[in-house]
Design a protein around this motif. Structure first.
Motif, short mmCIF file in Angstrom:
data_model
loop_
_atom_site.label_atom_id
_atom_site.label_comp_id
_atom_site.label_asym_id
_atom_site.label_seq_id
_atom_site.Cartn_x
_atom_site.Cartn_y
_atom_site.Cartn_z
N VAL A 1 -31.53 -70.11 80.69
CA VAL A 1 -30.09 -70.31 80.80
C VAL A 1 -29.51 -69.08 81.49
N ASN A 2 -28.76 -69.28 82.55
CA ASN A 2 -28.16 -68.16 83.28
C ASN A 2 -26.72 -67.89 82.86
N ALA A 3 -26.00 -68.94 82.45
CA ALA A 3 -24.59 -68.81 82.07
C ALA A 3 -24.42 -69.26 80.63
N LEU A 4 -23.92 -68.37 79.80
CA LEU A 4 -23.69 -68.66 78.39
C LEU A 4 -22.19 -68.79 78.16
N VAL A 5 -21.74 -69.94 77.69
CA VAL A 5 -20.32 -70.19 77.45
C VAL A 5 -20.07 -69.97 75.97
N ALA A 6 -19.30 -68.94 75.63
CA ALA A 6 -19.17 -68.52 74.24
C ALA A 6 -17.72 -68.40 73.82
N THR A 7 -17.51 -68.48 72.52
CA THR A 7 -16.21 -68.25 71.92
C THR A 7 -16.13 -66.83 71.39
N ASP A 8 -14.94 -66.39 71.05
CA ASP A 8 -14.77 -65.04 70.51
C ASP A 8 -15.53 -64.86 69.21
N VAL A 9 -15.59 -65.90 68.39
CA VAL A 9 -16.29 -65.80 67.11
C VAL A 9 -17.77 -65.51 67.32
N ALA A 10 -18.31 -65.95 68.45
CA ALA A 10 -19.72 -65.69 68.74
C ALA A 10 -19.93 -64.42 69.53
N ALA A 11 -18.85 -63.85 70.07
CA ALA A 11 -18.97 -62.76 71.04
C ALA A 11 -19.77 -61.59 70.50
N ARG A 12 -19.47 -61.17 69.27
CA ARG A 12 -20.10 -59.95 68.77
C ARG A 12 -21.55 -60.17 68.37
N GLY A 13 -22.01 -61.43 68.40
CA GLY A 13 -23.41 -61.68 68.08
C GLY A 13 -24.31 -61.63 69.29
N ILE A 14 -23.75 -61.41 70.46
CA ILE A 14 -24.53 -61.43 71.68
C ILE A 14 -24.90 -60.00 72.05
N HIS A 15 -26.11 -59.60 71.71
CA HIS A 15 -26.57 -58.25 72.02
C HIS A 15 -27.82 -58.37 72.88
N VAL A 16 -27.61 -58.69 74.15
CA VAL A 16 -28.72 -58.89 75.09
C VAL A 16 -28.48 -58.00 76.29
N ASP A 17 -29.51 -57.27 76.67
CA ASP A 17 -29.39 -56.41 77.85
C ASP A 17 -29.43 -57.24 79.12
N GLY A 18 -28.96 -56.67 80.22
CA GLY A 18 -29.06 -57.32 81.50
C GLY A 18 -27.92 -58.27 81.81
N ILE A 19 -26.87 -58.26 80.99
CA ILE A 19 -25.69 -59.07 81.29
C ILE A 19 -24.78 -58.23 82.18
N ASP A 20 -24.68 -58.59 83.45
CA ASP A 20 -23.93 -57.74 84.37
C ASP A 20 -22.56 -58.28 84.73
N LEU A 21 -22.19 -59.46 84.19
CA LEU A 21 -20.84 -59.96 84.43
C LEU A 21 -20.34 -60.75 83.23
N VAL A 22 -19.11 -60.44 82.82
CA VAL A 22 -18.39 -61.20 81.79
C VAL A 22 -17.22 -61.89 82.47
N LEU A 23 -17.12 -63.20 82.27
CA LEU A 23 -16.05 -63.99 82.87
C LEU A 23 -15.15 -64.54 81.78
N ASN A 24 -13.89 -64.11 81.77
CA ASN A 24 -12.92 -64.62 80.80
C ASN A 24 -12.19 -65.80 81.43
N VAL A 25 -12.60 -67.00 81.07
CA VAL A 25 -11.93 -68.19 81.56
C VAL A 25 -10.60 -68.38 80.84
N ASP A 26 -10.61 -68.16 79.53
CA ASP A 26 -9.37 -68.14 78.75
C ASP A 26 -9.05 -66.69 78.41
N PRO A 27 -7.80 -66.29 78.41
CA PRO A 27 -7.46 -64.90 78.08
C PRO A 27 -7.89 -64.55 76.65
N ALA A 28 -8.26 -63.31 76.46
CA ALA A 28 -8.57 -62.83 75.10
C ALA A 28 -7.30 -62.86 74.25
N GLY A 29 -7.48 -63.02 72.94
CA GLY A 29 -6.32 -63.10 72.05
C GLY A 29 -5.53 -61.82 72.01
#
Length: 563
Positions: A401-429
């Motif tokens: 999987v190249n693109a992971l679509v996540a919610t804020d509740v899941a955000a802090r559980g993603i600790h993977v190296d090599g992520i070079d771009l974060v795309l905010n489709v919806d604004p952060a709260g």
């Protein structure tokens, strides 16, 4: 109160633009992504009940029920995971990257782990793993921690905090005796993903010293955890809710704890778990060593420090905001009809990308629509079981999987190296959510890019949010995904949808060709088998004719004519 995913309809790739004209919808549909309004799958009572129900916790009787529901919430507001998210088996998870020396610029110049006073066995194991030079926070913290001083550490996720407290903990407890049900060291984390990652990072070094370590968290068998404690565990890596449940059942006592560590204290505060944390720390005998690590030091964290740490030595390296401000931040202003194709074009870039949205339903739908557009995408959110989250993160880590679509509740559980771009489709709260989202990239000394999509009416909101976060972002006007401005294409790595669709069609053609080839081989095998069976049938018919005294050739010809 714990954070939870928004349950209100919000603008995602599908949008919430009721006024968008028919041609807008048609434009989005042409790339397989509609502009329909997102209706949240959760009720206004928040996701708490949902998560508690789906947390895979089998032990919910008695007083454990309430706090295990709370513990289930912990697992999803990680990373996360989610981060491993969970991400616990990942060799390149964030806590594992704490021990990496990928970036010389982030290492303490001239120092090695051997210079910090660690046991020879740990240094040798670090060397075997290719870890020679400590990160700044490790070089600063480890000597003081080995001296038994209380530590107050402030550093962003990915700065090397895990080894900063973990290696001194192991070194101090090495050679001691642990009684049944009475661990000598505890590490409290806000989420199950982080607990698993911490344990994975420290276990190889604990094995060298003969120390037993156990993860105690929701979503896994409490019976197995209790059994391990009865046999004796030197160090517990635990989430507050599950540890409190086990203590209430009489299966664990903290009366022998010499070292207590609180990791990601700011997340504990954000999730509303500090009452449970203080309850647990009150059970730890006075006079032992305490270490607290947090990305930020707000009022509640300051209260913890004053209450439980004695003359702490403070070390601050790469605060959360400092990390974010060293990234590159960009805002792409898009029209409603262009939001979907722009998202797909960016998601189709090379490398790992995390896409943030506000709702679970939005995450699921966007992931599905991206897949239809030829992007290898999957969703990650709090409504998924722990097993599903673990599989998704594993696929993300392994490149399926190249693109992971996540919610804020899941955000802090993603600790993977090599992520070079974060795309905010919806604004952060708020700005804190923005910082946490952004923290998924630029880990372990790597660079990162954070891109936020903004509809025209959202521009002020997003720039005000970034101002609060201390971020200086550039703004770019995007007219569509068909032909990006060269600067925007360079920033995002986006490809035009024509190119994405061409790749998708090419891949589909290759798959069809493989299937045709396989079917051709199967047909040839069946034809050979049919010929063999015909020969056998003719032989048997001829034999039967001879046994009856008839002409075998005539019998075979007669059977062939009937066929």
């Amino acid at each position: 109160m714990p954070e939870h995913e928004s349950t209100e309809p919000v603008e995602t790739v599908e949008g919430s633009e009721a006024a968008v004209a028919a041609d807008t919808t048609k434009s989005a549909e042409s790339v397989g992504i509609d502009e329909a309004s997102v209706t949240s799958e959760t009720s206004d009572t928040s996701e708490v009940a949902e998560i508690a129900e789906g947390s895979e916790i089998s032990d919910t009787s008695g007083a454990a029920g309430t706090s295990e529901a709370s513990d289930a919430i912990e697992s999803f507001d990680a990373a996360e995971s989610a981060d491993a998210d969970a991400d616990s088996s990942f060799s390149d998870s964030s806590v594992a990257s704490d021990s990496s020396d990928d970036s010389d610029s982030d290492e303490a110049p001239g120092l090695t782990f051997g210079d910090l006073g660690l046991p020879e066995g740990i240094v040798r194991k670090l060397t075997q793993n290719g870890v020679i030079a400590p990160f700044p926070i490790q070089a600063a913290t480890i000597p003081d921690a080995l001296d038994g001083k209380d530590i107050l550490g402030r550093g962003r996720t990915g700065s090397g905090k895990t080894l900063s407290f973990g290696l001194p903990l192991l070194a101090t407890l090495a050679g001691g005796h642990t009684e049944k049900k009475k661990p000598r060291g505890i590490i409290l984390t806000p989420t199950r993903e982080l607990a698993m990652q911490v344990a994975d990072a420290l276990q190889p070094y604990g094995d060298v010293l003969g120390l037993k370590m156990k993860v105690v968290c929701g979503g896994t068998s409490m019976g197995n955890q209790i059994y391990a404690l009865e046999r004796g565990v030197d160090i517990l890596v635990a989430t507050p809710g599950r540890l409190r449940d086990i203590i209430n059942r009489g299966a664990c006592s903290l009366e022998k704890v010499q070292i207590a560590i609180l990791d990601e204290a700011d997340q504990m505060s954000d999730l509303g778990f500090l009452p449970e944390v203080t309850e647990l720390l009150d059970l730890v005998p006075a006079g032992g060593q305490r270490m607290l690590f947090s990305a930020t030091m707000e009022n509640e964290i300051s209260t913890l420090v004053k209450r439980y740490l004695t003359n702490p030595v403070s070390h601050e390296v790469d605060s959360a905001q400092g990390n974010v401000t060293t990234m590159t931040h960009h805002v792409l202003v898009v029209k409603p009809k262009d939001k979907a194709p722009v998202t797909a074009a960016i998601a189709a870039r090379k490398g790992r990308t995390i896409i943030f949205v506000r709702t679970q339903l939005g995450a699921d739908r966007i992931a599905e629509q991206l897949r239809e557009s030829g992007v290898k995408a999957d969703a990650l959110h709090g409504g998924m079981t722990q097993g599903a989250r673990t599989r998704t993160l594993s696929d993300f880590k392994d490149g399926y999987v190249n693109a992971l679509v996540a919610t804020d509740v899941a955000a802090r559980g993603i600790h993977v190296d090599g992520i070079d771009l974060v795309l905010n489709v919806d604004p952060a709260g708020d700005h804190k959510d923005y910082l946490h989202r952004s923290g998924r990239t630029a880990r372990a000394g790597k660079s990162g890019v954070v891109v936020s999509l903004a509809l025209p009416h959202q521009r002020r909101q997003i720039f005000r949010l970034m101002e609060d976060a201390g971020v200086d972002a550039s703004r770019h006007m995007v007219g569509g995904a068909g032909a990006f401005d060269p600067e925007v294409a360079e920033i995002t790595g986006a490809r035009s949808l024509t190119e994405v669709q061409a790749d998708s069609a090419n891949n589909a053609a290759k798959q069809a060709e493989r299937e045709v080839s396989e079917l051709t081989k199967q047909l040839e095998r069946l034809q050979r088998r049919a010929a063999e069976l015909r020969d056998e049938a003719d032989r048997l018919v001829a034999r039967a004719a001879r046994e009856r005294g008839e002409d075998p050739e005539a019998a075979v010809a007669e059977v062939a004519a009937e066929a």
